[in-house]
Write an enzyme that holds these catalytic residues in place. Sequence first.
Site, PDB file in Angstrom:
ATOM      1  CG  ASP A   1      10.986 -17.990  15.098  1.00  0.00           C
ATOM      2  OD1 ASP A   1      10.190 -18.605  15.196  1.00  0.00           O
ATOM      3  OD2 ASP A   1      11.007 -16.826  14.475  1.00  0.00           O
TER       4      ASP A   1
ATOM      5  CG  ASP B   1      11.136 -24.956  -0.009  1.00  0.00           C
ATOM      6  OD1 ASP B   1      11.754 -25.680  -0.072  1.00  0.00           O
ATOM      7  OD2 ASP B   1      10.091 -25.046   0.958  1.00  0.00           O
TER       8      ASP B   1
END
Length: 816
Positions: free
Chosen positions: A690, A306
């Site tokens: 998450d 990224d």
Amino acid sequence: MLGAAGMLAAPSMTVARSGSPSMTVVRSLEDTSRRSQTARLVPRFLTHCAQNCICASPYFLYFDLQISGEIPGASPDHHMMSPTGNIGKRAPFPYVNHSPNPSREFSGSIGNVAWKERVDGWKMKQDKGTIPMTNGTSIAPSEGRGVGDIDASTDYNMEDALLNDETRQPLSRKVPIPSSRINPYRMVIVLRLVVLSIFLHYRITNPVRNAYPLWLLSVICEIWFALSWILDQFPKWFPINRETYLDRLALRYDREGEPSQLAAVDIFVSTVDPLKEPPLVTANTVLSILAVDYPVDKVSCYVSDDGAAMLTFDALAETSEFARKWVPFVKKYNIEPRAPEWYFSQKIDYLKDKVHPSFVKDRRAMKREYEEFKVRINGLVAKAQKVPEEGWIMQDGTPWPGNNTRDHPGMIQVFLGHSGGLDTEGNELPRLVYVSREKRPGFQHHKKAGAMNALVRVSAVLTNGQYMLNLDCDHYINNSKALREAMCFLMDPNLGRSVCYVQFPQRFDGIDRNDRYANRNTVFFDINLRGLDGIQGPVYVGTGCVFNRTALYGYEPPIKQKKKGGFLSSLCGGRKKASKSKKGSDKKKSQKHVDSSVPVFNLEDIEEGVEGAGFDDEKSLLMSQMSLEKRFGQSAAFVASTLMEYGGVPQSATPESLLKEAIHVISCGYEDKTEWGTEIGWIYGSVTEDILTGFKMHARGWRSIYCMPKRPAFKGSAPINLSDRLNQVLRWALGSVEILFSRHCPLWYGYGGRLKFLERFAYINTTIYPLTSIPLLIYCVLPAICLLTGKFIMPSVSIGYIKKIFITRSMEQNAD
């Protein structure tokens, strides 16, 4: 500087450009044909969807004259393009191919193939009750995703003969904690609850008038502590252990001498900054993945960069070269762990259980190879410390596309493939793909969650594994059979159909004996998550988790009618299921009152709707197509992949067609006006994506599994200083607070879904625990204030006061 495109043995390289300034660097996809099983959706819909779904912008493809695989040959007009590198190798000669409307071309090739496969597969499924596979074999319903309860402990209603058949028995077993161990713990909880109730009753009914503000603050703090304790304790009420049977898994799906029927797995590794996340650590993670004990044609590793760093790109190229020597070595001698840094640093007798006479010689040679590999990686890191003023330049003189980390095109590079990536012994290696999604100013990129969603889409187009494993770049596979352990749950005929993910505990290397920073999190990983496994499953903790791709796409789990249970089953068993006779009325009610916790859509409902519409009802097909495009984005290949229950890509899909769609799905504007990040994939809105992602799946009715093999499945690197540890804890707390004040707060979200009561307790505790610091701070300051002011939060106790209480109680009893 750090070029690697010309390093690999396969000389081909593909570069793709779109109408925008984006550029995608891609290695040739040598042979992307994979097992493609039948989808559950009626095929006419897929045809219409594929033929009408048009991507946003045209592409111009560059192909090498020497490309291997099925990519067409090139014309003699070509030019050189290769980044600079410390290892000089010949650069490829790309060919320019202009396509005015590649999306229309793609939809024709992929859509028609998908349509034909679904027609044949659907008819065969209806006639024979089997699920066809592209390799010519078939899976009976009892061996695939058969109907069953959501727990492996359920009775199987099989005949004794079938129970004795090893291949028909369950792949896992739930092992409850013995009553002699768990009942005393429950009794202590109840006793403490009684004492706590008596204490709070006394505190509330006996205010201190001369210090009322201090007394009120103390009582509020004590009530908060009591509620926090209750939320923490009761989800631990039903802890369980689980056992897996790898031998039964092999007998059923991976028999020797026969094609493996194990499901394909796409493995995601995420990284951002190679200077903070050392490339050598990421390389060890990738090497452990490539050497995993699983069929090589069923494993694909996707590395998300990224930060668009050329250092990561080059390090991955070096890693792919070293993997050709490392993988055959570890598989030949069956060594553990399969990350070279940790294998060679073990202080154990490495000759134990080794009987091959050439092991010592081969080990010494491999250790020397690894040390040379480390020197090359360290050299790349040293050169990357100082960035040239003009940015990194490739060998042909063009700048590296990722020089501007906030404004760069998407990049994909396949380093190893199924027909071109061979090790030193001539065996195939798993696919290794480098991915860096496009980034442009003015777009929300959503950090790690956005990168993971980009990997979901790219992997769906290129390989479309039925399951996905995500790992942080510093978490290597410590147990080479970890994927098989997960498959014992996900591929279990009874249990697997309702499992959204299998979570493994986090274990760490390099922790000192006293664990001064509490990195092991023993209470959380060894007690709390085992307790949740007895309810609806553990929370998702961000790494070491094997996902069911279907669950991430927003589909609901199959619902099985259950008998009416008692009070305890209502606490940990969720809501009662509606009867079939009420199915129509329930659908009407759901249309009137939409609850965001209810599944995005149901495969069975889509299939029924398309069948009822008829093949000639083009308007209905168009509406269904538009609905899927709104959810998943405008990509014919990706939408088709979401409808393949057992994964895989169409047999006749060409590499260039897959390449076009892979370029498209990682563009920064692809998620606009879709449900990515809100209902599909990793959920946006919190730095702890998450917890939020797992909560959404549990709210839809999925359950998760906690797998704790004897040998830890994965190991990672823990913070080694107080500053890093505090930053980590602060990020977790910030993410929990973000969820608490969002629409996904478990206090009010998901009551129309199928989230179990005690599971909700656990999620509430996960989101409110950071706020406990406020009453804790107040409670710690109160004694000092009392000493300074001479006012106390507790009533003064004397003999006369005690006599007064007894006299009052006696008078009340006599009056009654």
